[in-house]
Design an enzyme around this catalytic site. Sequence first.
Site, PDB file in Angstrom:
ATOM      1  N   TYR A  35       0.831  -1.211   0.000  1.00 39.65           N
ATOM      2  CA  TYR A  35       0.000   0.000   0.000  1.00 39.65           C
ATOM      3  C   TYR A  35       0.864   1.259   0.000  1.00 39.65           C
ATOM      4  O   TYR A  35       0.648   2.177  -0.798  1.00 39.65           O
ATOM      5  CB  TYR A  35      -0.956   0.013   1.208  1.00 39.65           C
ATOM      6  N   PRO A  65       1.002  15.162   2.745  1.00 45.01           N
ATOM      7  CA  PRO A  65      -0.073  14.423   3.424  1.00 45.01           C
ATOM      8  C   PRO A  65      -0.081  12.973   2.974  1.00 45.01           C
ATOM      9  O   PRO A  65      -0.098  12.677   1.779  1.00 45.01           O
ATOM     10  CB  PRO A  65      -1.343  15.142   2.959  1.00 45.01           C
ATOM     11  N   ALA A 111      -1.950   9.062   4.088  1.00 45.08           N
ATOM     12  CA  ALA A 111      -3.025   8.456   4.857  1.00 45.08           C
ATOM     13  C   ALA A 111      -2.476   7.439   5.866  1.00 45.08           C
ATOM     14  O   ALA A 111      -1.347   6.963   5.726  1.00 45.08           O
ATOM     15  CB  ALA A 111      -3.985   7.746   3.895  1.00 45.08           C
ATOM     16  N   SER A 160      -3.322  14.745   6.660  1.00 46.42           N
ATOM     17  CA  SER A 160      -4.240  14.194   5.659  1.00 46.42           C
ATOM     18  C   SER A 160      -5.669  14.103   6.180  1.00 46.42           C
ATOM     19  O   SER A 160      -5.900  13.780   7.352  1.00 46.42           O
ATOM     20  CB  SER A 160      -3.774  12.793   5.258  1.00 46.42           C
ATOM     21  N   TYR A 186      -9.856  16.284   1.081  1.00 50.47           N
ATOM     22  CA  TYR A 186     -10.531  15.629  -0.029  1.00 50.47           C
ATOM     23  C   TYR A 186     -11.957  16.153  -0.073  1.00 50.47           C
ATOM     24  O   TYR A 186     -12.647  16.175   0.960  1.00 50.47           O
ATOM     25  CB  TYR A 186     -10.528  14.103   0.142  1.00 50.47           C
ATOM     26  N   THR A 220      -6.717  18.630  -2.529  1.00 52.21           N
ATOM     27  CA  THR A 220      -6.134  17.677  -3.479  1.00 52.21           C
ATOM     28  C   THR A 220      -7.058  17.546  -4.674  1.00 52.21           C
ATOM     29  O   THR A 220      -8.240  17.230  -4.528  1.00 52.21           O
ATOM     30  CB  THR A 220      -5.909  16.313  -2.794  1.00 52.21           C
ATOM     31  N   ARG A 256      -4.371   0.723  -7.841  1.00 52.47           N
ATOM     32  CA  ARG A 256      -3.116   0.124  -7.364  1.00 52.47           C
ATOM     33  C   ARG A 256      -3.339  -1.383  -7.319  1.00 52.47           C
ATOM     34  O   ARG A 256      -4.066  -1.899  -6.474  1.00 52.47           O
ATOM     35  CB  ARG A 256      -2.730   0.669  -5.994  1.00 52.47           C
ATOM     36  N   LYS A 263      -3.318  20.955  -4.720  1.00 50.51           N
ATOM     37  CA  LYS A 263      -2.305  19.888  -4.804  1.00 50.51           C
ATOM     38  C   LYS A 263      -2.664  18.924  -5.924  1.00 50.51           C
ATOM     39  O   LYS A 263      -3.751  18.332  -5.902  1.00 50.51           O
ATOM     40  CB  LYS A 263      -2.238  19.139  -3.467  1.00 50.51           C
ATOM     41  N   HIS A 314       0.594  12.780  -7.107  1.00 53.85           N
ATOM     42  CA  HIS A 314       0.203  11.876  -6.032  1.00 53.85           C
ATOM     43  C   HIS A 314       1.215  10.728  -5.882  1.00 53.85           C
ATOM     44  O   HIS A 314       0.856   9.595  -5.546  1.00 53.85           O
ATOM     45  CB  HIS A 314      -1.205  11.328  -6.316  1.00 53.85           C
ATOM     46  N   ASP A 319       6.120  17.853  -5.229  1.00 54.09           N
ATOM     47  CA  ASP A 319       6.428  16.581  -4.576  1.00 54.09           C
ATOM     48  C   ASP A 319       6.518  15.478  -5.616  1.00 54.09           C
ATOM     49  O   ASP A 319       6.168  15.650  -6.781  1.00 54.09           O
ATOM     50  CB  ASP A 319       5.445  16.240  -3.435  1.00 54.09           C
ATOM     51  N   GLY A 320       7.031  14.307  -5.146  1.00 52.13           N
ATOM     52  CA  GLY A 320       7.146  13.144  -6.023  1.00 52.13           C
ATOM     53  C   GLY A 320       8.590  12.744  -6.229  1.00 52.13           C
ATOM     54  O   GLY A 320       9.317  13.373  -6.997  1.00 52.13           O
ATOM     55  N   ARG A 338      14.212  12.105  -2.781  1.00 51.97           N
ATOM     56  CA  ARG A 338      14.859  11.131  -1.897  1.00 51.97           C
ATOM     57  C   ARG A 338      16.245  11.545  -1.434  1.00 51.97           C
ATOM     58  O   ARG A 338      16.816  10.893  -0.546  1.00 51.97           O
ATOM     59  CB  ARG A 338      14.982   9.768  -2.620  1.00 51.97           C
ATOM     60  N   ARG A 375       6.465   9.174   0.950  1.00 47.95           N
ATOM     61  CA  ARG A 375       6.850   7.843   1.433  1.00 47.95           C
ATOM     62  C   ARG A 375       8.013   7.853   2.424  1.00 47.95           C
ATOM     63  O   ARG A 375       7.974   7.089   3.402  1.00 47.95           O
ATOM     64  CB  ARG A 375       7.142   6.919   0.253  1.00 47.95           C
TER      65      ARG A 375
HETATM   66  C1  LIG Z   1       0.808   5.874   1.338  1.00 46.04           C
HETATM   67  C2  LIG Z   1       0.428   7.186   0.710  1.00 46.04           C
HETATM   68  C3  LIG Z   1      -0.738   7.823   1.129  1.00 46.04           C
HETATM   69  C4  LIG Z   1      -1.080   9.050   0.581  1.00 46.04           C
HETATM   70  N1  LIG Z   1      -2.192   9.693   1.054  1.00 46.04           N
HETATM   71  C5  LIG Z   1      -2.496  10.923   0.580  1.00 46.04           C
HETATM   72  C6  LIG Z   1      -3.591  11.632   1.112  1.00 46.04           C
HETATM   73  O1  LIG Z   1      -4.277  11.184   2.013  1.00 46.04           O
HETATM   74  N2  LIG Z   1      -3.867  12.853   0.581  1.00 46.04           N
HETATM   75  C7  LIG Z   1      -3.115  13.399  -0.426  1.00 46.04           C
HETATM   76  O2  LIG Z   1      -3.396  14.504  -0.878  1.00 46.04           O
HETATM   77  N3  LIG Z   1      -2.045  12.747  -0.935  1.00 46.04           N
HETATM   78  C8  LIG Z   1      -1.719  11.529  -0.447  1.00 46.04           C
HETATM   79  N4  LIG Z   1      -0.627  10.883  -0.939  1.00 46.04           N
HETATM   80  C9  LIG Z   1       0.247  11.563  -1.924  1.00 46.04           C
HETATM   81  C10 LIG Z   1       1.359  12.361  -1.215  1.00 46.04           C
HETATM   82  O3  LIG Z   1       0.824  13.510  -0.598  1.00 46.04           O
HETATM   83  C11 LIG Z   1       2.429  12.846  -2.191  1.00 46.04           C
HETATM   84  O4  LIG Z   1       1.836  13.507  -3.263  1.00 46.04           O
HETATM   85  C12 LIG Z   1       3.331  11.744  -2.722  1.00 46.04           C
HETATM   86  O5  LIG Z   1       3.487  10.698  -1.794  1.00 46.04           O
HETATM   87  C13 LIG Z   1       4.684  12.342  -3.038  1.00 46.04           C
HETATM   88  O6  LIG Z   1       5.521  11.415  -3.583  1.00 46.04           O
HETATM   89  P1  LIG Z   1       6.661  10.593  -2.761  1.00 46.04           P
HETATM   90  O7  LIG Z   1       5.941   9.592  -1.947  1.00 46.04           O
HETATM   91  O8  LIG Z   1       7.423  10.013  -3.902  1.00 46.04           O
HETATM   92  O9  LIG Z   1       7.465  11.571  -1.934  1.00 46.04           O
HETATM   93  C14 LIG Z   1      -0.273   9.641  -0.419  1.00 46.04           C
HETATM   94  C15 LIG Z   1       0.881   8.995  -0.835  1.00 46.04           C
HETATM   95  C16 LIG Z   1       1.253   7.775  -0.274  1.00 46.04           C
HETATM   96  C17 LIG Z   1       2.525   7.117  -0.751  1.00 46.04           C
HETATM   97  O1  LIG Z   2      -3.543   6.147  -0.849  1.00 46.94           O
HETATM   98  C1  LIG Z   2      -3.593   7.283  -1.293  1.00 46.94           C
HETATM   99  O2  LIG Z   2      -2.705   7.745  -2.023  1.00 46.94           O
HETATM  100  C2  LIG Z   2      -4.719   8.124  -0.998  1.00 46.94           C
HETATM  101  O3  LIG Z   2      -4.573   9.309  -1.100  1.00 46.94           O
HETATM  102  C3  LIG Z   2      -6.043   7.574  -0.659  1.00 46.94           C
HETATM  103  C4  LIG Z   2      -7.166   8.101  -1.280  1.00 46.94           C
HETATM  104  C5  LIG Z   2      -8.409   7.572  -1.004  1.00 46.94           C
HETATM  105  C6  LIG Z   2      -8.542   6.518  -0.112  1.00 46.94           C
HETATM  106  C7  LIG Z   2      -7.430   6.008   0.511  1.00 46.94           C
HETATM  107  C8  LIG Z   2      -6.181   6.531   0.237  1.00 46.94           C
END
Ligand SMILES: Cc1cc2nc3c(=O)[nH]c(=O)nc-3n(C[C@H](O)[C@H](O)[C@H](O)COP(=O)(O)O)c2cc1C
Ligand SMILES: O=C(O)C(=O)c1ccccc1
Length: 379
Positions: A32, A85, A87, A114, A150, A176, A185, A250, A274, A307-308, A311, A331
Amino acid sequence: MTEPTLEVSSLLTVRDVERLARTMLPKSTVDYFRSGSDAEYTRRANRGAFRKWAIAYRVLVDVSRVDTRVRVLGQELASPILIAPTAYHRLAHPEGERATARAAGGSGTLYVASTLATTSLEDIAATYDAAGASAGGASVGGASRWFQLYVHKDRGLTRSLVERAEASGYGALVVTVDTPVLGRRLRDVRNAFGLPDGMHMANLFAPGDGIEAKDPAFRHAQIAARHDASFTWHDLASIRAWTRMPLVLKGIVRADDALRARDSGVAGIIVSNHGGRQLDSAVATLDALPSVVEALGAQAGVDVLLDGGVRWGTDVFKALALGARAVLVGRPIVWGLTAFGEAGVARVLDILRSELVHAMTLAGCPAIDAVTRDMLVRR
Ligand SMILES: Cc1cc2nc3c(=O)[nH]c(=O)nc-3n(C[C@H](O)[C@H](O)[C@H](O)COP(=O)(O)O)c2cc1C
Ligand SMILES: O=C(O)C(=O)c1ccccc1
């Protein structure tokens, strides 16, 4: 003297932290956190985009002091590295978002909480502020924590999240815009990924309400099904009317969307896909950044963040050179949290920040405003 493997100080890079964390979690949780959507082209492309640039360093500059301070939304931050952010932090560590908030507050790092946290936004706010206060930080009072929203079909729920965030003193609302539906996924589908019993989306459901009784995979899948896929630029105005918090969008990767965001009165945008978890084959964020920055121009009054795939400190350097005001990491924070809770998040922040200082020193850039476009050449 010799407990080499599991000391926090033995983790020298974000890669080390990830490697350790991945051994500590059930497979479905690792999947996940790690996964991108579909073929994961975009997740990989985010990293690949950083490799396409090299730093043309400057010599014989006084770099005996290096200053990483930046201004974001008018607020001075000690470092341009922020927490994206993400989750479900209690999946990574029992203390969940509270541990993240303590590490962030204690180091004065901007933390975007988040909507899908497993800790309530009120609790995160109080924990962050308490950590900031005991560290003697200047960040107490909310400006250094933002809330990610959201937009749900249920307008009442959406509005109450906004009002709760404002009441808790969050400094900005990060909407977002790349998740009208959830990206696919594949590992999560195959694992029937879901939140275990006893863990819940603390901002959205109270323990004991109906959805808690449903099975875990259902609970996770239901979340994004409740997002409002009909939400448009037009509806953004209503969110603005609900709050005095500045807005940040975002998930923008196009120049015309960036201009539209500016015309809608937002204070900032995050160039983001994302983490490659939404539209696969989406443009890598570092590749999208220059066109967004160019469209907005220098005096735009809209702060551009990215972001993205960040590292390494040199990744931060490259994003700043291409015009980002700051970057966020997703991450790596989750891996740090998994490995050592609060101390692990603090370690990840520390690694990235000291790598950035090191890169600026060796590149002849004593301050962030010296990290300009001409510092980079295409590989
Ligand atoms: C496990 C996970 C959960 C995430 N949950 C959210 C979220 O709840 N809301 C949101 O706007 N973005 C969410 N994202 C996206 C991150 O905010 C971000 O855009 C992204 O992780 C950045 O890339 P990186 O993981 O390569 O640093 C999530 C990303 C991951 C990996
Ligand atoms: O996992 C995620 O990236 C995330 O942002 C999300 C969105 C909706 C439900 C659960 C997680």
